[in-house]
Write an enzyme that holds these catalytic residues in place. Structure first.
Site, short mmCIF file in Angstrom:
data_model
loop_
_atom_site.label_atom_id
_atom_site.label_comp_id
_atom_site.label_asym_id
_atom_site.label_seq_id
_atom_site.Cartn_x
_atom_site.Cartn_y
_atom_site.Cartn_z
N CYS A 4 48.80 17.11 31.42
CA CYS A 4 48.17 18.34 31.90
C CYS A 4 48.83 18.80 33.20
O CYS A 4 48.89 18.05 34.17
CB CYS A 4 46.68 18.08 32.10
SG CYS A 4 45.84 19.40 32.96
N ASP A 30 48.35 31.01 42.75
CA ASP A 30 48.85 31.24 41.39
C ASP A 30 50.33 31.59 41.47
O ASP A 30 50.75 32.38 42.30
CB ASP A 30 48.06 32.37 40.72
CG ASP A 30 48.27 32.40 39.22
OD1 ASP A 30 47.30 32.15 38.47
OD2 ASP A 30 49.41 32.68 38.77
N GLY A 92 42.27 34.05 26.77
CA GLY A 92 43.26 34.20 27.83
C GLY A 92 43.55 32.94 28.62
O GLY A 92 44.28 32.98 29.61
N HIS A 99 39.51 26.02 35.49
CA HIS A 99 39.87 26.60 36.78
C HIS A 99 39.25 27.98 36.91
O HIS A 99 38.98 28.66 35.92
CB HIS A 99 41.39 26.69 36.96
CG HIS A 99 42.08 27.42 35.85
ND1 HIS A 99 42.35 26.83 34.63
CD2 HIS A 99 42.54 28.68 35.76
CE1 HIS A 99 42.94 27.71 33.86
NE2 HIS A 99 43.08 28.84 34.50
N HIS A 101 39.84 31.70 38.88
CA HIS A 101 40.77 32.55 39.63
C HIS A 101 39.97 33.27 40.72
O HIS A 101 38.91 33.82 40.44
CB HIS A 101 41.39 33.63 38.75
CG HIS A 101 42.19 33.12 37.58
ND1 HIS A 101 43.56 33.28 37.51
CD2 HIS A 101 41.83 32.48 36.44
CE1 HIS A 101 43.99 32.77 36.36
NE2 HIS A 101 42.97 32.27 35.69
#
Ligand code: AMP
Ligand code: ZN
Length: 113
Positions: A4, A30, A92, A99, A101
């Protein structure tokens, strides 16, 4: 989870730009930012997605929002950000490690739904 990507980032095996960290979470930029501020709030423990959470994960999920709040303060975006959680490939989600965003500032084709 040896394969991962986010587990590898948590372990420091893959580099990232960390903006905030506590005992249970790593918050890093990101790599393909879709807003002026775009960071990912990642539990250090591997949970694949919201679809995989169990009763056992309740504490870490509460801590996730507290971490968002602390990270937003650190980033100077309190009161003016959006949170996004994608679930499943058709939802998506590209990385199968839970996680959130945090997105703030100018939007660049950030999906609204
Ligand atoms: P999601 O589509 O919700 O699974 O979000 C995964 C996010 O991880 C995407 O916005 C990617 O740009 C981001 N990403 C992929 N690889 C990396 C990396 N090595 N470091 C930081 N962010 C990444
Ligand atoms: Zn993982």
């Amino acid at each position: 989870m040896t394969d991962c990507l986010f587990c590898k980032i948590v372990k420091g095996e893959v580099s990232s730009t960390v903006v905030f960290e506590n005992g249970k979470f790593l918050v890093f930029k990101d790599i393909h930012p879709k807003a002026d501020v775009h960071v990912l709030v990642v539990p250090k423990e591997h949970i694949a997605s919201v679809d995989h959470i169990t009763e056992r994960d309740k504490a870490v999920l509460g801590d996730m929002f507290l971490t968002v709040k602390d990270a937003a303060e650190k980033l100077g975006v309190s009161g003016r950000y959006r949170l996004l959680v994608n679930v499943g490939r058709d939802g998506g989600q590209e990385i199968d490690h839970l996680h959130m965003h945090i997105l703030a500032g100018d939007r660049r084709e950030v999906p609204r739904e």
